[in-house]
Design an enzyme around this catalytic site. Structure first.
Site, PDB file in Angstrom:
ATOM      1  N   ILE A 138       0.868  -1.169   0.000  1.00 27.97           N
ATOM      2  CA  ILE A 138       0.000   0.000   0.000  1.00 27.97           C
ATOM      3  C   ILE A 138       0.910   1.225   0.000  1.00 27.97           C
ATOM      4  O   ILE A 138       2.072   1.143   0.378  1.00 27.97           O
ATOM      5  CB  ILE A 138      -0.985   0.024   1.197  1.00 27.97           C
ATOM      6  CG1 ILE A 138      -0.248  -0.121   2.533  1.00 27.97           C
ATOM      7  CG2 ILE A 138      -2.039  -1.045   1.047  1.00 27.97           C
ATOM      8  CD1 ILE A 138      -1.169  -0.084   3.741  1.00 27.97           C
ATOM      9  N   ASP A 139       0.381   2.342  -0.450  1.00 23.30           N
ATOM     10  CA  ASP A 139       1.196   3.537  -0.615  1.00 23.30           C
ATOM     11  C   ASP A 139       1.702   4.059   0.727  1.00 23.30           C
ATOM     12  O   ASP A 139       1.118   3.798   1.786  1.00 23.30           O
ATOM     13  CB  ASP A 139       0.392   4.637  -1.312  1.00 23.30           C
ATOM     14  CG  ASP A 139      -0.041   4.248  -2.716  1.00 23.30           C
ATOM     15  OD1 ASP A 139       0.674   3.441  -3.350  1.00 23.30           O
ATOM     16  OD2 ASP A 139      -1.085   4.745  -3.173  1.00 23.30           O
ATOM     17  N   LYS A 140       2.758   4.842   0.656  1.00 21.79           N
ATOM     18  CA  LYS A 140       3.389   5.406   1.852  1.00 21.79           C
ATOM     19  C   LYS A 140       2.372   6.083   2.764  1.00 21.79           C
ATOM     20  O   LYS A 140       2.360   5.853   3.979  1.00 21.79           O
ATOM     21  CB  LYS A 140       4.470   6.404   1.433  1.00 21.79           C
ATOM     22  CG  LYS A 140       5.076   7.190   2.583  1.00 21.79           C
ATOM     23  CD  LYS A 140       6.012   8.283   2.087  1.00 21.79           C
ATOM     24  CE  LYS A 140       6.505   9.151   3.240  1.00 21.79           C
ATOM     25  NZ  LYS A 140       7.335  10.283   2.770  1.00 21.79           N
TER      26      LYS A 140
END
Length: 305
Positions: A138-140
């Site tokens: 998942i994105d930062k």
């Protein structure tokens, strides 16, 4: 060096430049990287070296040997990760907002992988030294649940479930705008934006992508939605919600600038479910919204009133 990756060019790949085609096949690869690999002989076509402007043809066999990022020394770090489930085969970790999943140029430390290496004895080695145990990301600035493989058998099983679209992945997102309908499905292919290479967008020749959403609450100029992924493309929810006119609040890439004080997109991976690699039993885990997300919703709810 990593194991060679062989790609047979089909009609769905088109007949464009090899760097463009490969960056579409694997969105982790930038065209700049691929061009360098071509010059270094790490990418060949039909067992022959080609130039970066080579145009692929149907039935071409492209071989990619992706170099390891050897300059990165992966150090175990005590990051006090919240592991909400663990057994001999898998674990589920609650990634905080602001944490990168695995080391990369610009993020050599402080990543989820650095923390896992400190807290977990064994991790699958399939994805190499940079991404041990990592089967999805998942994105930062997205918080929430990730499943991690502790051995190669578990890794293969979880990846197969992702490919089969049998993994349950449910997110909560705050978006701009007043969504009038209570639920919907977005079926639109996603690929890299040719003008902004770091961004994804809807493109005719992109990868198949489906997001189901339903409205949880409306706040005038904002709507809280639940998004259920059928596929898992890079930035899928962020791109799809922008595509239908309701970009995520706080999203620095795809949303309007400086509309809320949240430092990144308001997106939380709250539920993950999968069949256990050892016995096939279905496991599902849910984590509530982080306190900062809850506070944001309360603030918007109050301002609406």
């Amino acid at each position: 060096m990593m194991e060679p990756i062989k790609i047979e060019v089909t009609e769905e790949h088109g007949n464009g430049r090899i760097d463009k085609v490969l960056s579409t096949v694997n969105t982790d690869w930038s065209r700049t990287q691929i061009q360098q690999w071509l010059k270094d002989g790490a990418v060949i076509v039909n067992d022959e070296q080609v130039k970066p402007n080579y145009k692929v043809k149907i039935n071409d066999v492209i071989t990619v040997v992706e170099p390891e990022l050897e300059e990165l020394d992966i150090v175990a770090e005590d990051l006090n990760l919240e592991i909400i489930y663990e057994d001999a085969d898998v674990l589920v970790v609650n990634k905080p907002k602001g944490m990168v999943v695995h080391p990369a140029p610009g993020h050599p430390s402080g990543t989820l992988v650095n923390g896992l290496m400190h807290q977990v004895t064994d991790l699958s080695g399939i994805n190499g030294v940079l991404r041990p145990g990592i089967v999805h990301r998942i994105d930062k600035d997205t918080s929430g649940l990730l499943m991690v493989a502790k051995n190669d058998q578990a890794h293969v099983s979880l990846v197969d479930q992702l490919v089969d679209k049998s993994v349950t992945r449910v997110y909560t997102a705050l978006v701009h705008g007043h969504i009038p309908h209570d639920q919907g499905t977005i079926d639109a292919p996603i690929g890299r934006d040719v003008k902004e290479r770091q961004n994804m967008t809807i493109v005719n020749d992109g990868k198949h992508a489906i997001t189901h959403f339903k409205v949880l609450e409306r706040f005038g100029d904002f709507t809280l939605v639940e998004c259920r992924l059928e596929t898992g493309r890079t930035h899928q929810i962020r791109v799809h919600m922008k595509y239908i006119g309701y970009p995520l609040a706080g999203d620095p890439k795809y949303g309007p600038k400086k509309t809320i004080d949240f430092n990144g997109q308001a997106l939380h991976a709250g539920t993950i479910g999968f069949k256990h690699p050892r016995d096939g039993e279905y496991y599902e885990f849910t984590q509530p919204l982080p306190i900062e997300f809850q506070n944001l919703i309360e603030q918007i709810r109050t301002e609406k009133d």
